[in-house]
Write an enzyme that holds these catalytic residues in place. Structure first.
Site, PDB file in Angstrom:
ATOM      1  N   ARG A 180       0.856  -1.131  -0.046  1.00  0.00           N
ATOM      2  CA  ARG A 180       0.102  -0.008   0.024  1.00  0.00           C
ATOM      3  C   ARG A 180       0.906   1.085  -0.076  1.00  0.00           C
ATOM      4  NH1 ARG A 180      -2.828  -3.322   3.738  1.00  0.00           N
ATOM      5  NH2 ARG A 180      -4.736  -4.123   2.773  1.00  0.00           N
TER       6      ARG A 180
ATOM      7  N   LYS B 197       1.554  11.291 -10.668  1.00  0.00           N
ATOM      8  CA  LYS B 197       0.670  10.518 -11.586  1.00  0.00           C
ATOM      9  C   LYS B 197       1.343   8.912 -11.771  1.00  0.00           C
ATOM     10  CE  LYS B 197      -2.707  13.558 -14.079  1.00  0.00           C
ATOM     11  NZ  LYS B 197      -3.058  13.908 -15.521  1.00  0.00           N
TER      12      LYS B 197
ATOM     13  N   GLU C 279       6.639  19.375 -24.536  1.00  0.00           N
ATOM     14  CA  GLU C 279       5.956  19.554 -23.168  1.00  0.00           C
ATOM     15  C   GLU C 279       6.737  20.912 -22.685  1.00  0.00           C
ATOM     16  OE1 GLU C 279       3.504  18.260 -21.758  1.00  0.00           O
ATOM     17  OE2 GLU C 279       3.150  16.281 -22.655  1.00  0.00           O
TER      18      GLU C 279
ATOM     19  N   LYS D  31       4.959  23.234 -13.902  1.00  0.00           N
ATOM     20  CA  LYS D  31       4.192  21.862 -13.398  1.00  0.00           C
ATOM     21  C   LYS D  31       4.034  21.789 -11.914  1.00  0.00           C
ATOM     22  CE  LYS D  31       3.130  17.427 -14.083  1.00  0.00           C
ATOM     23  NZ  LYS D  31       2.783  16.365 -14.910  1.00  0.00           N
TER      24      LYS D  31
ATOM     25  N   GLU E 295      -6.380  16.489 -10.200  1.00  0.00           N
ATOM     26  CA  GLU E 295      -6.663  17.092 -11.532  1.00  0.00           C
ATOM     27  C   GLU E 295      -8.312  17.365 -11.257  1.00  0.00           C
ATOM     28  OE1 GLU E 295      -5.072  15.297 -14.786  1.00  0.00           O
ATOM     29  OE2 GLU E 295      -6.872  15.633 -15.942  1.00  0.00           O
TER      30      GLU E 295
ATOM     31  N   ARG F 244      -5.354  21.652 -13.122  1.00  0.00           N
ATOM     32  CA  ARG F 244      -4.377  20.664 -13.640  1.00  0.00           C
ATOM     33  C   ARG F 244      -4.655  20.319 -14.924  1.00  0.00           C
ATOM     34  NH1 ARG F 244      -1.121  15.628 -10.659  1.00  0.00           N
ATOM     35  NH2 ARG F 244       0.130  15.191 -12.207  1.00  0.00           N
TER      36      ARG F 244
ATOM     37  N   ASN G  93      -3.197  19.689 -19.994  1.00  0.00           N
ATOM     38  CA  ASN G  93      -3.568  18.677 -21.147  1.00  0.00           C
ATOM     39  C   ASN G  93      -3.675  19.806 -22.691  1.00  0.00           C
ATOM     40  OD1 ASN G  93      -3.726  16.508 -19.768  1.00  0.00           O
ATOM     41  ND2 ASN G  93      -5.861  16.910 -19.069  1.00  0.00           N
TER      42      ASN G  93
ATOM     43  N   HIS H  73      -3.243  18.010 -25.818  1.00  0.00           N
ATOM     44  CA  HIS H  73      -3.333  16.610 -25.428  1.00  0.00           C
ATOM     45  C   HIS H  73      -4.871  15.906 -26.143  1.00  0.00           C
ATOM     46  CE1 HIS H  73       0.271  17.428 -23.256  1.00  0.00           C
ATOM     47  NE2 HIS H  73       0.222  16.133 -22.970  1.00  0.00           N
TER      48      HIS H  73
ATOM     49  N   HIS I 220      -3.647  12.774 -28.084  1.00  0.00           N
ATOM     50  CA  HIS I 220      -3.829  11.434 -27.630  1.00  0.00           C
ATOM     51  C   HIS I 220      -4.484  10.549 -28.705  1.00  0.00           C
ATOM     52  CE1 HIS I 220      -3.527  12.109 -23.191  1.00  0.00           C
ATOM     53  NE2 HIS I 220      -2.328  11.985 -23.463  1.00  0.00           N
TER      54      HIS I 220
ATOM     55  N   HIS J 237       5.485  10.824 -27.829  1.00  0.00           N
ATOM     56  CA  HIS J 237       4.435  11.482 -27.209  1.00  0.00           C
ATOM     57  C   HIS J 237       4.385  13.042 -27.812  1.00  0.00           C
ATOM     58  CE1 HIS J 237       1.602  13.157 -24.465  1.00  0.00           C
ATOM     59  NE2 HIS J 237       2.563  13.889 -23.907  1.00  0.00           N
TER      60      HIS J 237
HETATM   61  N1  GLY Z   1       1.004  14.980 -18.027  1.00  0.00           N
HETATM   62  C1  GLY Z   1      -0.154  15.893 -17.309  1.00  0.00           C
HETATM   63  C2  GLY Z   1      -0.256  15.778 -15.841  1.00  0.00           C
HETATM   64  O1  GLY Z   1       0.699  15.240 -15.116  1.00  0.00           O
HETATM   65  O2  GLY Z   1      -1.586  16.238 -15.264  1.00  0.00           O
END
Ligand code: GLY
Length: 360
Positions: A121, A143, A185, A227, A237, A241, A245, A248, A252, A264
């Protein structure tokens, strides 16, 4: 321009530091802390030599330091690969006070984060990104995740690392096209929040993208700063956040259409050009700002166009994308450079019209 070591703090729901500099990989023991006895370094074959050196360095301090070599890029982000790492942890009796290091590009830090988040955990995690994309995006912000056959990042969690160490010396052997793709990015952070990045790229793109220069370090710091500010305010998010995107939603869909064989940043470059056209059509973004996108992405040798006939397939994929909420497509657009907002529920004809602007 900086050339020293910079520390950027992530605050809010989670708190840790991103260290950016040259030779800073020496700080790993400090990042692991005193309680850790065993360490698993999850890495790709491409950074195998460096993983071995790090292992030798850490072996002097820790009871056991193991390596888990996983496939490069998206092939790392599979449940079988996570299970391989869990098996090593289980067979070596890793406890809650032991640690995982993610060493590699964005896919590896996503996988290592997922393994650290799920083992008992949650165990201590230190991320050492070895690509531009990994440094400015994937490794920062917590993430973590793996893909399933139904889509990317469908399984995962928000799990903050104890530290992120960005050693710019690790980028010196990175192929040029890999660096330039990572700069999509970096440019994104410039477009949504940090125009100084755009100024540095416009002044001398060769110096800005050369990992040995102070200009390179400065743009990485600025991008990580963007960031850091965003994820400090909105770790899960829930709102802000989403601005990360930018480019994106279509990007994507292009990655999906290209069966994830494209880098990417290459897909995101086209996605940002599309978002810029959409921002102009939605009424606010100036022609000059759209041209600035075009000039900067071209200077990074990134593509701006995609075949006209692919629109119906891209639209269908976007509609399935997890960012579509209640059946509504969402895009991040700019009102001006540095002023992003969500555009939702747009008419399909406007979406198609914007696509015509980037269609080849
Ligand atoms: N790659 C976008 C984020 O970390 O929210």
């Amino acid at each position: 321009m900086t050339d020293a070591v910079t520390e950027i703090a992530i605050t809010g729901e989670t708190s840790y530091t991103v260290t950016i500099g040259r030779g800073v990989v020496d700080r790993v023991p400090e990042a692991l802390g005193d309680r850790v006895a065993k360490v698993l370094i999850v890495h790709t074959p491409t950074v195998g030599k460096f993983a071995n050196d790090l292992r030798e360095q850490l072996q002097e301090r820790y009871t056991q330091v193991l390596l888990a070599e996983v496939p490069d890029a998206e092939s790392a982000k599979r449940v079988e690969v996570a299970a391989f790492c869990w098996q090593i942890l289980g067979q070596s009796d890793f406890t809650r006070t032991d640690a995982v290091i993610g060493l590699g590009g964005g896919a590896v830090t996503d996988l290592a984060g997922f393994v650290a988040a799920t083992w008992l955990r949650g165990v201590r995690l230190v991320q050492i990104p070895t690509t531009v994309l990994g440094m400015v995006d994937a490794s920062v912000g917590g993430k973590t995740g793996i893909n399933t056959s139904e889509g990317k990042n469908l399984v995962g969690s928000f799990y903050a690392p104890a530290a992120v160490i960005c050693d710019l010396d690790l980028l010196q052997t990175l192929p040029r096209n890999e660096i330039l793709a990572g700069f999509a990015e970096v440019a994104k952070c410039g477009f949504i929040a940090e125009p100084e990045i755009l100024d540095i790229l416009e002044r001398d793109v060769d110096r800005a993208t050369d990992p040995t220069t102070p200009e390179f370090q400065r743009v990485v710091e600025l991008a990580v700063g963007v960031k850091a500010r965003v994820v400090s305010e909105d770790f899960r998010e829930g709102g802000l956040r989403e601005i990360l995107n930018y480019g994106h939603t279509l990007g994507h869909a292009i990655e999906h259409a290209e069966r994830y064989q494209w880098r990417h940043g290459v897909a995101i470059s086209i996605g940002m050009m599309y978002a810029a056209e959409l921002g102009r059509l939605a009424g606010a973004l100036s022609d000059e700002a759209v041209d600035r996108h075009r000039r900067i992405l071209t200077s990074l040798t990134l593509p701006l166009a995609y075949p006209a006939g692919r629109w119906p397939g891209l639209l269908a994929t976007m509609q399935r994308d997890k960012k579509a909420r209640a059946g509504m497509l969402r895009f991040i657009v700019l009102d001006e450079i540095g002023k992003p907002r969500v555009l939702a529920g747009v008419d399909e004809s406007m979406l198609q019209f914007a696509y015509q602007e980037i269609a080849s």
